[in-house]
Motif scaffolding. Structure first.
Motif, PDB file in Angstrom:
ATOM      1  N   LEU A   1       0.858  -1.181   0.000  1.00  0.00           N
ATOM      2  CA  LEU A   1       0.000   0.000   0.000  1.00  0.00           C
ATOM      3  C   LEU A   1       0.896   1.234   0.000  1.00  0.00           C
ATOM      4  CD1 LEU A   1      -2.675   1.596   0.341  1.00  0.00           C
ATOM      5  CD2 LEU A   1      -2.506   1.142   2.815  1.00  0.00           C
ATOM      6  N   GLU A   2       0.778   2.043  -1.058  1.00  0.00           N
ATOM      7  CA  GLU A   2       1.524   3.301  -1.121  1.00  0.00           C
ATOM      8  C   GLU A   2       0.587   4.423  -0.680  1.00  0.00           C
ATOM      9  OE1 GLU A   2       4.014   6.152  -4.251  1.00  0.00           O
ATOM     10  OE2 GLU A   2       2.652   4.629  -5.038  1.00  0.00           O
ATOM     11  N   VAL A   3       0.843   4.986   0.466  1.00  0.00           N
ATOM     12  CA  VAL A   3       0.009   6.052   1.015  1.00  0.00           C
ATOM     13  C   VAL A   3       0.571   7.408   0.582  1.00  0.00           C
ATOM     14  CG1 VAL A   3      -0.881   7.122   3.122  1.00  0.00           C
ATOM     15  CG2 VAL A   3      -0.593   4.629   3.010  1.00  0.00           C
TER      16      VAL A   3
ATOM     17  N   GLU B   1      17.841   3.750   8.047  1.00  0.00           N
ATOM     18  CA  GLU B   1      18.843   3.853   6.983  1.00  0.00           C
ATOM     19  C   GLU B   1      18.932   5.304   6.522  1.00  0.00           C
ATOM     20  OE1 GLU B   1      19.599   2.264   2.408  1.00  0.00           O
ATOM     21  OE2 GLU B   1      18.071   1.320   3.653  1.00  0.00           O
ATOM     22  N   GLY B   2      20.135   5.745   6.167  1.00  0.00           N
ATOM     23  CA  GLY B   2      20.324   7.107   5.693  1.00  0.00           C
ATOM     24  C   GLY B   2      20.759   8.027   6.817  1.00  0.00           C
ATOM     25  N   GLY B   3      20.652   9.319   6.547  1.00  0.00           N
ATOM     26  CA  GLY B   3      21.098  10.304   7.526  1.00  0.00           C
ATOM     27  C   GLY B   3      20.117  11.449   7.656  1.00  0.00           C
ATOM     28  N   PHE B   4      20.615  12.576   8.089  1.00  0.00           N
ATOM     29  CA  PHE B   4      19.752  13.716   8.377  1.00  0.00           C
ATOM     30  C   PHE B   4      18.984  14.198   7.149  1.00  0.00           C
ATOM     31  CE2 PHE B   4      19.052  18.321   8.712  1.00  0.00           C
ATOM     32  CZ  PHE B   4      18.337  18.387   9.892  1.00  0.00           C
ATOM     33  N   PHE B   5      19.639  14.259   6.000  1.00  0.00           N
ATOM     34  CA  PHE B   5      19.025  14.844   4.811  1.00  0.00           C
ATOM     35  C   PHE B   5      18.072  13.892   4.076  1.00  0.00           C
ATOM     36  CE2 PHE B   5      22.747  17.555   5.415  1.00  0.00           C
ATOM     37  CZ  PHE B   5      22.164  18.802   5.294  1.00  0.00           C
ATOM     38  N   LEU B   6      18.270  12.608   4.230  1.00  0.00           N
ATOM     39  CA  LEU B   6      17.425  11.624   3.545  1.00  0.00           C
ATOM     40  C   LEU B   6      17.490  10.323   4.333  1.00  0.00           C
ATOM     41  CD1 LEU B   6      15.707  10.781   1.080  1.00  0.00           C
ATOM     42  CD2 LEU B   6      17.831  10.216  -0.096  1.00  0.00           C
ATOM     43  N   TYR B   7      16.353   9.883   4.845  1.00  0.00           N
ATOM     44  CA  TYR B   7      16.362   8.663   5.649  1.00  0.00           C
ATOM     45  C   TYR B   7      15.139   7.806   5.367  1.00  0.00           C
ATOM     46  CZ  TYR B   7      13.116  11.202   8.743  1.00  0.00           C
ATOM     47  OH  TYR B   7      12.042  11.899   9.233  1.00  0.00           O
ATOM     48  N   THR B   8      15.284   6.523   5.708  1.00  0.00           N
ATOM     49  CA  THR B   8      14.200   5.555   5.557  1.00  0.00           C
ATOM     50  C   THR B   8      14.145   4.717   6.821  1.00  0.00           C
ATOM     51  OG1 THR B   8      14.518   5.453   3.153  1.00  0.00           O
ATOM     52  CG2 THR B   8      13.287   3.642   4.179  1.00  0.00           C
TER      53      THR B   8
ATOM     54  N   SER C   1       9.777   7.233   4.735  1.00  0.00           N
ATOM     55  CA  SER C   1      10.984   7.870   4.215  1.00  0.00           C
ATOM     56  C   SER C   1      10.760   9.375   4.084  1.00  0.00           C
ATOM     57  CB  SER C   1      11.346   7.264   2.858  1.00  0.00           C
ATOM     58  OG  SER C   1      12.581   7.761   2.390  1.00  0.00           O
ATOM     59  N   GLN C   2      11.737  10.150   4.519  1.00  0.00           N
ATOM     60  CA  GLN C   2      11.636  11.605   4.489  1.00  0.00           C
ATOM     61  C   GLN C   2      12.890  12.223   3.890  1.00  0.00           C
ATOM     62  OE1 GLN C   2       7.958  11.963   5.375  1.00  0.00           O
ATOM     63  NE2 GLN C   2       9.101  13.863   5.418  1.00  0.00           N
TER      64      GLN C   2
ATOM     65  N   LEU D   1       5.152   5.080   3.051  1.00  0.00           N
ATOM     66  CA  LEU D   1       4.821   6.502   3.119  1.00  0.00           C
ATOM     67  C   LEU D   1       6.089   7.284   2.794  1.00  0.00           C
ATOM     68  CD1 LEU D   1       3.409   5.011   5.909  1.00  0.00           C
ATOM     69  CD2 LEU D   1       2.121   7.131   5.733  1.00  0.00           C
ATOM     70  N   ILE D   2       6.160   7.827   1.584  1.00  0.00           N
ATOM     71  CA  ILE D   2       7.344   8.547   1.141  1.00  0.00           C
ATOM     72  C   ILE D   2       7.056  10.044   1.139  1.00  0.00           C
ATOM     73  CG2 ILE D   2       9.024   8.857  -0.722  1.00  0.00           C
ATOM     74  CD1 ILE D   2       8.342   6.005  -1.650  1.00  0.00           C
ATOM     75  N   SER D   3       7.716  10.762   2.024  1.00  0.00           N
ATOM     76  CA  SER D   3       7.581  12.227   2.121  1.00  0.00           C
ATOM     77  C   SER D   3       6.124  12.666   2.207  1.00  0.00           C
ATOM     78  CB  SER D   3       8.268  12.896   0.916  1.00  0.00           C
ATOM     79  OG  SER D   3       9.644  12.620   0.920  1.00  0.00           O
ATOM     80  N   VAL D   4       5.358  12.008   3.080  1.00  0.00           N
ATOM     81  CA  VAL D   4       3.936  12.342   3.192  1.00  0.00           C
ATOM     82  C   VAL D   4       3.448  12.481   4.637  1.00  0.00           C
ATOM     83  CG1 VAL D   4       3.130   9.931   3.123  1.00  0.00           C
ATOM     84  CG2 VAL D   4       1.645  11.750   2.308  1.00  0.00           C
TER      85      VAL D   4
END
Length: 200
Positions: A64-66, A187-194, A158-159, A128-131
């Protein structure tokens, strides 16, 4: 030189203002701003194929992609799972995504309030990607997602820093915990994480 400094200050001022606005009044990116979601720079640092690959989806998964938005990640996700349920609050975003993915046979499109869709234990993975920070009550949204999650399923959030509604990974963890989830991976860091979660 002075012009460049003024331009830089203007950009910084705009970023601060828009982030304060979205932090005070959480809301989805308006449909008229869809071009922002598809700009070349975002496609470069948010490569859909690489983003989808990080989700570690299985070919047997129902996903499910929200908050699909313009559908930037939809095709890449659909290629990696058995079925992809695509959702957005804004019907026009769903229509836009559908127009870009009509050749795929494993998609189902949903629009409107997710809590009224009657989704109970239907998804192996919810993405939920950037939502999530766009939603006025993110904990309530995650509780809806928990209901839609199959036993043993995963919720992936993920943001990216360059989104105006950006919040830190720590804030996401707090929301997830309040909704009855536990973190299983970061996973990732401050600027892009999951981040990945399962039921607590």
């Amino acid at each position: 030189m002075n012009i460049l400094i003024y331009l830089l200050l203007a950009v910084i001022g705009f970023q601060i203002a828009i982030r304060l606005w979205f932090r005070t009044f959480p809301q989805a990116i308006p449909f008229g701003w869809a071009w922002l979601l598809e700009n070349p720079w975002r496609k470069w640092y948010r490569q859909p194929e690489r983003t989808a690959e990080r989700m570690s989806l299985r070919t047997t998964d129902v996903v499910l992609e929200v908050g699909c938005g313009s559908g930037l990640f939809t095709r890449a996700l659909a290629k990696r799972c058995k079925k992809l349920m695509v959702h957005d609050l804004e019907p026009r975003y769903v229509g836009l995504t559908k127009s870009k993915t009509q050749d795929l046979s494993n998609l189902e499109y949903l629009s409107g309030d997710l809590s009224k869709q009657g989704l109970v234990r239907v998804a192996d993975v919810i993405v939920l990607i950037s939502v999530l920070p766009e939603i006025p009550n993110p904990v309530a949204m995650l509780e809806v997602c928990v209901k839609a999650l199959k036993s043993g399923g995963r919720i992936i959030i993920s943001q990216e820093f360059f989104e105006p509604e950006y919040v830190t990974s720590v804030r996401i963890d707090a929301w997830a915990q309040a909704a009855g989830l536990k973190a299983t991976a970061h996973e990732g860091g401050f600027f892009l994480y999951t981040n990945q979660y399962t039921r607590a």
